[in-house]
Each structure stands twice: as C-alpha cells, then as structure tokens.
Write a protein that holds these residues in place. Structure first.
Motif, PDB file in Angstrom:
ATOM      1  N   THR A 294     -10.356  17.157  25.150  1.00  0.00           N
ATOM      2  CA  THR A 294     -10.923  16.000  24.442  1.00  0.00           C
ATOM      3  C   THR A 294      -9.889  15.206  23.656  1.00  0.00           C
ATOM      4  OG1 THR A 294     -11.481  17.227  22.419  1.00  0.00           O
ATOM      5  CG2 THR A 294     -13.121  17.219  24.191  1.00  0.00           C
ATOM      6  N   THR A 295      -8.623  15.623  23.657  1.00  0.00           N
ATOM      7  CA  THR A 295      -7.587  14.874  22.945  1.00  0.00           C
ATOM      8  C   THR A 295      -6.327  14.805  23.801  1.00  0.00           C
ATOM      9  OG1 THR A 295      -6.372  16.691  21.852  1.00  0.00           O
ATOM     10  CG2 THR A 295      -8.443  15.990  20.831  1.00  0.00           C
ATOM     11  N   ASN A 296      -5.400  13.964  23.370  1.00  0.00           N
ATOM     12  CA  ASN A 296      -4.072  13.894  23.994  1.00  0.00           C
ATOM     13  C   ASN A 296      -3.037  14.651  23.174  1.00  0.00           C
ATOM     14  OD1 ASN A 296      -4.361  12.279  26.399  1.00  0.00           O
ATOM     15  ND2 ASN A 296      -4.903  10.569  25.069  1.00  0.00           N
ATOM     16  N   MET A 297      -3.493  15.556  22.353  1.00  0.00           N
ATOM     17  CA  MET A 297      -2.611  16.327  21.492  1.00  0.00           C
ATOM     18  C   MET A 297      -1.586  17.109  22.313  1.00  0.00           C
ATOM     19  SD  MET A 297      -3.855  19.088  18.642  1.00  0.00           S
ATOM     20  CE  MET A 297      -5.043  17.919  17.983  1.00  0.00           C
ATOM     21  N   ARG A 298      -0.361  17.180  21.808  1.00  0.00           N
ATOM     22  CA  ARG A 298       0.671  17.958  22.506  1.00  0.00           C
ATOM     23  C   ARG A 298       0.261  19.428  22.526  1.00  0.00           C
ATOM     24  NH1 ARG A 298       3.945  14.897  19.113  1.00  0.00           N
ATOM     25  NH2 ARG A 298       4.392  16.736  17.845  1.00  0.00           N
ATOM     26  N   PHE A 299       0.625  20.108  23.607  1.00  0.00           N
ATOM     27  CA  PHE A 299       0.221  21.502  23.755  1.00  0.00           C
ATOM     28  C   PHE A 299       0.848  22.396  22.684  1.00  0.00           C
ATOM     29  CE2 PHE A 299      -0.188  20.199  28.393  1.00  0.00           C
ATOM     30  CZ  PHE A 299      -1.534  19.919  28.247  1.00  0.00           C
ATOM     31  N   SER A 300       2.026  22.021  22.202  1.00  0.00           N
ATOM     32  CA  SER A 300       2.637  22.792  21.121  1.00  0.00           C
ATOM     33  C   SER A 300       1.796  22.694  19.855  1.00  0.00           C
ATOM     34  CB  SER A 300       4.062  22.283  20.848  1.00  0.00           C
ATOM     35  OG  SER A 300       4.048  20.903  20.496  1.00  0.00           O
TER      36      SER A 300
END
Length: 338
Positions: A294-300
């Motif tokens: 649901t987001t484009n947040m970085r996987f880190s």
C-alpha cells in the motif's frame, strides 16, 4: 480478518465490468473458493485492496456502492437475526456495535454526537481500525452504503437523513452519492464516515421486533463467538502493534504493558494454542504486507518499522510468508499509493 460474505456479489460485478474475478483473487492471495463460504475468514487488508484495485482497473469508481446494492444484512451471518429482531433502532445499533467483531474485529459502528454540535442530531458512525489495516475508499463506501440500505429497509418508510459524511474526496460525481443516499447534502473530507439524522430516529420501532428471538440470537452469539478483544493473543497483538518499530519487541516488554508476569503471559498464550513468537511473526507478516503493497516505502524502511535489523531479514521473511520477495509482492499487488 473479515467474513468472506463481505465480497458477496463481487465476482458477478467484476465479470459484468469485463474483469477476471479469479485473477484478482489470486493477485491478492484470496483462495478461489473463499467466496463460496460466507463464514470463511479472509484478510481485511486483502479484502479492501481487491476492491480498490478492481475499481481502478475496471474504471468503475462507484464499485463499492454497486456492491452494496448487491448485498443485504444477511452478510453479517448470525448477527443479522439479532439486529432484525431488535425492538428499536437504538437496540439494533447497540446489538450491532456489541457484536460487530463477529463480522470483523477491525470494523465498528455506533452512535456519536453530531459533528456540527447540534443537540437533537446524531451521527451513525461507520469506522475501521486503521491500526489493523489501511484506509480503503471503496471499502468505506461499501460499508457505509450497506449501512444505509439496511437502515432504510429496517425502518420501512426510509431513513430521514440530514447529511452523509465521507472521509475521502468523491470517487464519482457528487450526484452519484446524493442519488444513492437519497439526500442532497453529502460532504467529503470528514473525520469519519457517518449518516446524520435526528436523534428521535433512535426511538423508532422496528417491524420485525421480537424480544425473545433477539435475546436468543444474542445468547447464541455470546456463546459461540467470544469477543476476541478478551483473548490474550489479541491483547498481545495490540501491544506489539503499538511498539513495533520503536524498539525490538520482547515478551518482557509486552508482559509489562499488560500488567502480567512473563510466565503468566506465556501460559495464557499456550492455553490459546499459540505463543509469543507466533503472534510476533503474524504481526510482522501483516504489517509488512500493508507497508509493501500500500506504499512506495523503501524496503529498508519497512524492515526497520517491523523490527528487523537488516533488509535481508525482511526479504527472507517475506519469501517464507508469501513465496515471493518484497519486490515481487509489491508488483503483484499493482501500483501502491503514496
């Protein structure tokens, strides 16, 4: 979780719009046969995401409202009988509020003060716990639309509304909403979804009132569907959700939050057929899924927010949970929101 009955009519609606319901179900990890059993429990996040994706992919912005028309109170299963046999609107709402967890613990309805502060006006609120699952415009429109249709049917002469409030901006022309809810005043960007009516509506008697049946139905619900909020595993899950990403969660931390000795906590979880490690893994799984799809947040960043020290640890866990790496999981769900 949510009962699969909440997707009743979904396959037919998607097919009518030229889509492939089976492909959508697979895309969001919902078993093909889930829609054949109303009582089956599915992920509410997957349930909501599939509604938003279908509306977007099929260019059907009012999909939630259309699905509400295809459903009725019976999607609530045994809770429907208790609501239908209640003596008044107030009793029906109280029953629904008390036992809504039978349908989904993440959903809540109730009577709240009028947002405008009017004394003789109340808001019939429909809320979702965003700590459990992300906000979904289509799911909110489905729930609020069904809430409205049920109220109209139970009252017989219709529901005299002042206004309808929706948290998101309109997905369809405003006229679609005013026509659906049969009210000229539909407002968007509200703090919560609700139907606004005179307080006197609460005293309206219901045509199907039967005190004996209502009492029997509520007794059945209480005996066969214990409130999950009283379960130790659910209380642990809530505590873990609150501290996940702030510090490395431990049983000692959670036991202290719940005012329990760690051994007592461990013993109670064991009695419920689970363990602290299992509940923590489930919370990390569900939280990772929400952030990834649901987001484009970085996987880190996702790794840090679910309590993993390394991104590689997240990657291994996601493969174990879902059979693909985080990038594949995100791609399979379609373009995430911001």
């Amino acid at each position: 979780m949510i009962r699969a009955a909440s997707l009743r009519g979904f396959a037919e609606l998607v097919s009518e719009q030229g889509g492939d319901p089976a492909a959508l179900l697979r895309r969001f990890g919902i078993p093909d046969d889930a829609l054949l059993a109303d009582d089956r429990l599915i992920s509410i996040t997957a349930h909501d995401l599939i509604l938003d994706a279908a509306a977007r992919d099929l260019a059907c912005p009012d999909l939630g409202l259309r699905l509400a028309v295809a459903q009725d109170l019976t999607i609530l299963g045994p809770l429907a009988l208790a609501i239908e046999s209640a003596g008044s609107v107030a009793e029906a709402l109280d029953c629904a509020a008390r036992f809504m967890y039978v349908h989904s613990p993440a959903l809540r309805i109730g009577v709240e003060p009028d947002p405008a502060g009017r004394r003789n006006v109340v808001a019939f609120a429909y809320r979702k716990d965003l700590r459990e699952s992300p906000y979904s415009p289509q799911a909110i429109e489905l729930g609020l639309g069904l809430f409205h249709r049920t109220a109209v049917r139970l009252l017989g002469d219709g529901l005299p509304l002042y206004s309808v409030r929706i948290p998101h901006q309109p997905l369809s022309p405003v006229s679609r909403y005013t026509e659906f809810f049969d009210v000229p005043d539909v407002r968007f960007g509200a703090p919560f979804a609700c139907l606004i009516a005179e307080r006197s509506v609460l005293d309206e008697r219901l045509g199907g009132a039967n005190a004996q049946i209502c009492a029997l139905a509520q007794d059945y619900l209480a005996q066969h569907f214990p409130d999950p909020r009283t379960m130790t595993a659910v209380r642990v899950r809530t505590a873990l959700t609150a501290i996940l990403g702030i510090r490395t969660p431990s049983m000692a931390d959670v036991a202290r939050l719940l005012a329990l000795h760690p051994r007592t906590l461990q013993r109670r979880l064991s009695a419920e057929g689970t363990s602290f490690a299992v509940v923590l893994d489930e919370v990390r799984r569900d939280t990772s899924y929400r952030y990834i799809v649901t987001t484009n947040m970085r996987f880190s960043q996702v790794a840090s927010l679910v309590g993993f020290n390394e991104q590689s640890t997240l990657s291994h866990a996601v493969r174990r949970w879902f059979g693909v790496d985080p990038r594949g999981l995100r791609a399979g769900a379609g373009d995430p929101g911001p």
